[in-house]
Design an enzyme around this catalytic site. Sequence first.
Site, PDB file in Angstrom:
ATOM      1  N   GLY A 105       0.850  -1.195   0.000  1.00 16.66           N
ATOM      2  CA  GLY A 105       0.000   0.000   0.000  1.00 16.66           C
ATOM      3  C   GLY A 105       0.883   1.240   0.000  1.00 16.66           C
ATOM      4  N   GLY A 183      -7.721  -7.415  -6.821  1.00 12.27           N
ATOM      5  CA  GLY A 183      -6.302  -7.307  -7.192  1.00 12.27           C
ATOM      6  C   GLY A 183      -5.594  -8.585  -6.784  1.00 12.27           C
ATOM      7  N   ARG A 206     -12.428  -0.875 -10.474  1.00  5.05           N
ATOM      8  CA  ARG A 206     -12.550   0.109 -11.547  1.00  5.05           C
ATOM      9  C   ARG A 206     -12.854  -0.561 -12.881  1.00  5.05           C
ATOM     10  NH1 ARG A 206      -7.154   3.328 -10.147  1.00  5.05           N
ATOM     11  NH2 ARG A 206      -6.511   1.156 -10.018  1.00  5.05           N
ATOM     12  N   ARG A 265      -7.298  -0.944   4.191  1.00  2.31           N
ATOM     13  CA  ARG A 265      -6.856   0.163   5.033  1.00  2.31           C
ATOM     14  C   ARG A 265      -8.055   0.664   5.831  1.00  2.31           C
ATOM     15  NH1 ARG A 265      -2.364  -1.160   4.363  1.00  2.31           N
ATOM     16  NH2 ARG A 265      -0.629  -0.026   3.422  1.00  2.31           N
ATOM     17  N   ASP A 289      -8.731  -5.838  10.173  1.00  2.00           N
ATOM     18  CA  ASP A 289      -7.292  -5.939  10.466  1.00  2.00           C
ATOM     19  C   ASP A 289      -6.669  -4.551  10.443  1.00  2.00           C
ATOM     20  OD1 ASP A 289      -4.753  -7.198  10.857  1.00  2.00           O
ATOM     21  OD2 ASP A 289      -4.304  -6.890   8.734  1.00  2.00           O
ATOM     22  N   HIS A 313      -3.402  -4.954  12.519  1.00  2.00           N
ATOM     23  CA  HIS A 313      -2.730  -4.794  11.206  1.00  2.00           C
ATOM     24  C   HIS A 313      -1.599  -5.833  11.031  1.00  2.00           C
ATOM     25  CE1 HIS A 313      -1.795  -1.654   7.868  1.00  2.00           C
ATOM     26  NE2 HIS A 313      -1.515  -2.874   7.465  1.00  2.00           N
ATOM     27  N   ILE A 314      -2.021  -7.105  11.009  1.00  2.00           N
ATOM     28  CA  ILE A 314      -1.020  -8.182  10.935  1.00  2.00           C
ATOM     29  C   ILE A 314      -1.148  -9.006   9.653  1.00  2.00           C
ATOM     30  CG2 ILE A 314      -0.544  -8.406  13.411  1.00  2.00           C
ATOM     31  CD1 ILE A 314      -2.643 -10.697  13.473  1.00  2.00           C
ATOM     32  N   SER A 316       0.346  -9.074   6.824  1.00  2.00           N
ATOM     33  CA  SER A 316       1.577  -9.611   6.227  1.00  2.00           C
ATOM     34  C   SER A 316       2.558 -10.114   7.285  1.00  2.00           C
ATOM     35  CB  SER A 316       2.259  -8.524   5.386  1.00  2.00           C
ATOM     36  OG  SER A 316       2.695  -7.461   6.223  1.00  2.00           O
TER      37      SER A 316
HETATM   38  P1  NDP Z   1      -3.559  -4.490  -6.043  1.00  2.00           P
HETATM   39  O1  NDP Z   1      -3.067  -3.219  -6.630  1.00  2.00           O
HETATM   40  O2  NDP Z   1      -3.238  -5.764  -6.723  1.00  2.00           O
HETATM   41  O3  NDP Z   1      -5.120  -4.412  -5.825  1.00  2.00           O
HETATM   42  C1  NDP Z   1      -5.747  -3.228  -5.471  1.00  2.00           C
HETATM   43  C2  NDP Z   1      -7.179  -3.354  -5.816  1.00  2.00           C
HETATM   44  O4  NDP Z   1      -7.840  -2.149  -5.426  1.00  2.00           O
HETATM   45  C3  NDP Z   1      -7.408  -3.520  -7.334  1.00  2.00           C
HETATM   46  O5  NDP Z   1      -8.202  -4.635  -7.553  1.00  2.00           O
HETATM   47  C4  NDP Z   1      -8.156  -2.260  -7.696  1.00  2.00           C
HETATM   48  O6  NDP Z   1      -9.157  -2.490  -8.668  1.00  2.00           O
HETATM   49  C5  NDP Z   1      -8.826  -1.912  -6.386  1.00  2.00           C
HETATM   50  N1  NDP Z   1      -9.311  -0.546  -6.465  1.00  2.00           N
HETATM   51  C6  NDP Z   1      -8.621   0.574  -6.743  1.00  2.00           C
HETATM   52  N2  NDP Z   1      -9.478   1.618  -6.831  1.00  2.00           N
HETATM   53  C7  NDP Z   1     -10.716   1.107  -6.586  1.00  2.00           C
HETATM   54  C8  NDP Z   1     -12.005   1.667  -6.522  1.00  2.00           C
HETATM   55  N3  NDP Z   1     -12.205   2.974  -6.731  1.00  2.00           N
HETATM   56  N4  NDP Z   1     -13.053   0.852  -6.224  1.00  2.00           N
HETATM   57  C9  NDP Z   1     -12.858  -0.476  -6.002  1.00  2.00           C
HETATM   58  N5  NDP Z   1     -11.640  -1.058  -6.070  1.00  2.00           N
HETATM   59  C10 NDP Z   1     -10.600  -0.272  -6.360  1.00  2.00           C
HETATM   60  O7  NDP Z   1      -2.984  -4.508  -4.533  1.00  2.00           O
HETATM   61  P2  NDP Z   1      -2.878  -5.723  -3.532  1.00  2.00           P
HETATM   62  O8  NDP Z   1      -3.991  -6.668  -3.768  1.00  2.00           O
HETATM   63  O9  NDP Z   1      -1.503  -6.238  -3.535  1.00  2.00           O
HETATM   64  O10 NDP Z   1      -3.110  -4.926  -2.144  1.00  2.00           O
HETATM   65  C11 NDP Z   1      -4.335  -4.274  -1.910  1.00  2.00           C
HETATM   66  C12 NDP Z   1      -4.298  -3.445  -0.654  1.00  2.00           C
HETATM   67  O11 NDP Z   1      -4.283  -4.262   0.480  1.00  2.00           O
HETATM   68  C13 NDP Z   1      -3.054  -2.567  -0.486  1.00  2.00           C
HETATM   69  O12 NDP Z   1      -3.182  -1.359  -1.203  1.00  2.00           O
HETATM   70  C14 NDP Z   1      -2.977  -2.362   1.004  1.00  2.00           C
HETATM   71  O13 NDP Z   1      -3.663  -1.180   1.337  1.00  2.00           O
HETATM   72  C15 NDP Z   1      -3.714  -3.550   1.570  1.00  2.00           C
HETATM   73  N6  NDP Z   1      -2.831  -4.465   2.292  1.00  2.00           N
HETATM   74  C16 NDP Z   1      -3.057  -4.683   3.632  1.00  2.00           C
HETATM   75  C17 NDP Z   1      -2.299  -5.572   4.321  1.00  2.00           C
HETATM   76  C18 NDP Z   1      -2.546  -5.822   5.767  1.00  2.00           C
HETATM   77  O14 NDP Z   1      -1.603  -6.069   6.488  1.00  2.00           O
HETATM   78  N7  NDP Z   1      -3.790  -5.797   6.196  1.00  2.00           N
HETATM   79  C19 NDP Z   1      -1.197  -6.299   3.702  1.00  2.00           C
HETATM   80  C20 NDP Z   1      -1.045  -6.011   2.300  1.00  2.00           C
HETATM   81  C21 NDP Z   1      -1.852  -5.119   1.643  1.00  2.00           C
HETATM   82  P3  NDP Z   1      -8.824  -2.231 -10.226  1.00  2.00           P
HETATM   83  O15 NDP Z   1      -7.775  -3.234 -10.555  1.00  2.00           O
HETATM   84  O16 NDP Z   1     -10.093  -2.423 -10.906  1.00  2.00           O
HETATM   85  O17 NDP Z   1      -8.285  -0.846 -10.310  1.00  2.00           O
HETATM   86  C1  DGY Z   2       1.037  -3.242   3.165  1.00  2.00           C
HETATM   87  O1  DGY Z   2       2.062  -3.795   2.737  1.00  2.00           O
HETATM   88  O2  DGY Z   2       0.427  -2.381   2.543  1.00  2.00           O
HETATM   89  C2  DGY Z   2       0.520  -3.711   4.505  1.00  2.00           C
HETATM   90  O3  DGY Z   2      -0.458  -2.943   5.018  1.00  2.00           O
HETATM   91  C3  DGY Z   2       1.554  -4.098   5.485  1.00  2.00           C
HETATM   92  O4  DGY Z   2       2.167  -5.235   5.033  1.00  2.00           O
END
Ligand code: NDP
Ligand code: DGY
Length: 348
Positions: A105, A183, A206, A265, A289, A313-314, A316
């Site tokens: 993120g 994603g 999107r 988030r 989380d 927030h665990i 990963s």
């Molecule tokens: P990706 O970039 O692969 O996926 C992000 C997704 O968000 C895409 O499918 C995208 O859709 C979607 N998105 C973006 N804009 C919108 C919107 N307006 N409406 C709906 N969906 C939307 O990232 P990851 O899957 O690797 O990670 C996703 C998120 O998970 C990170 O950004 C981070 O914030 C969070 N995260 C949290 C963790 C934790 O510890 N809890 C660990 C790792 C990540 P589209 O492709 O259609 O644009």
């Molecule tokens: C990320 O990578 O965005 C997570 O929130 C922490 O791993």
Amino acid sequence: MVKSSVLVLVSRLYSSFSWMSGVRRVLITRQVSVKALDIMRGPILGCESLDIDLIDSDEPPSRDVLLKRVAGKHGIYCLLTDRIDKELLDRAGKQLKVVSTMSVGYDHVDVQACKERGVVVGNTPGVLTDATADLTVALLLATSRRLLEGVEAVKDGSWGPWQPLWMCGSGLRGSTVGIVGLGRIGQAVAERIRPFGVSTILYTGRTAKQEAKKLGAQFVTFHELLAKSDFVLACCALTEKTRETFNANAFHLMKPSAVFVNTSRGGVVNQDHLYDALSNGQIRAAGLDVTTPEPLPTDHPLLSLKNCVILPHIGSAEMQTREEMAMLAARNLIAGVTDNNMPSPVHL
Ligand code: NDP
Ligand code: DGY
């Protein structure tokens, strides 16, 4: 005034000297893994060495410390708790080349402002997908099957003889699961929940995704997903479009039996509205989380609810995953300061 101008001058002179000698100064905003630190300590192809300014603490630095220590650096290795905005980029100075975050993120980084200043941004996609998807499923089950309430009952003595209707939750078999953001993590979650006997997977985002076909997931509008899903999973990035999309309107559209899980988030949720929805039975339960703020104050109203499971927030937090994130962030940083292509750049 005079003192600060002299400091700026000295810092600029130092900056140009280091540039000529091939030394690149980098700020690492927190303790990082020994292996990642080792590769940043060199030897490094493309520059003499990295001059590392390590904030050797497990606590996030204060804003003041960040603003001071970033001055004159060519690279910043940061975490998701460090706000990388215009002010900070300006304090860093014109020689700054790269911001490398040890997270996938990057909502804490003003990517547009970086682009305008010619600063490249790197993140850590992929290496944490499995760990985060596993945690999402664990949180989904913990919430829907009321695991924490059960554990609490064992401890506080309210566990009585076996009863047909006690501690019953909802199961995944035959259910409709809606994934907001299909994603990398969203797709990995879809793969994991299929074998539980889920009947329909809906998703929104999107754009419709090619990968959805093999997952048997159907692209629908946000509203349709909310109205039809038994489980709503937020796996999207936090952007200006997704900020507080889970608000009173969204909870109103969900089924009263719906379970909401958020591993993206905290900012995608309006927490006051979530509290209302959980306490007045508009939705059944929530598993989070991620929250706003982090850590969540221990007297936060959401913590008083039995039907809200909150983790710190665990997503990963798996040793190998964190090591791989640290290494990838280090490689991004090194590539950025030596003008090479990053293994994983963020594209605007
Ligand atoms: P990706 O970039 O692969 O996926 C992000 C997704 O968000 C895409 O499918 C995208 O859709 C979607 N998105 C973006 N804009 C919108 C919107 N307006 N409406 C709906 N969906 C939307 O990232 P990851 O899957 O690797 O990670 C996703 C998120 O998970 C990170 O950004 C981070 O914030 C969070 N995260 C949290 C963790 C934790 O510890 N809890 C660990 C790792 C990540 P589209 O492709 O259609 O644009
Ligand atoms: C990320 O990578 O965005 C997570 O929130 C922490 O791993």
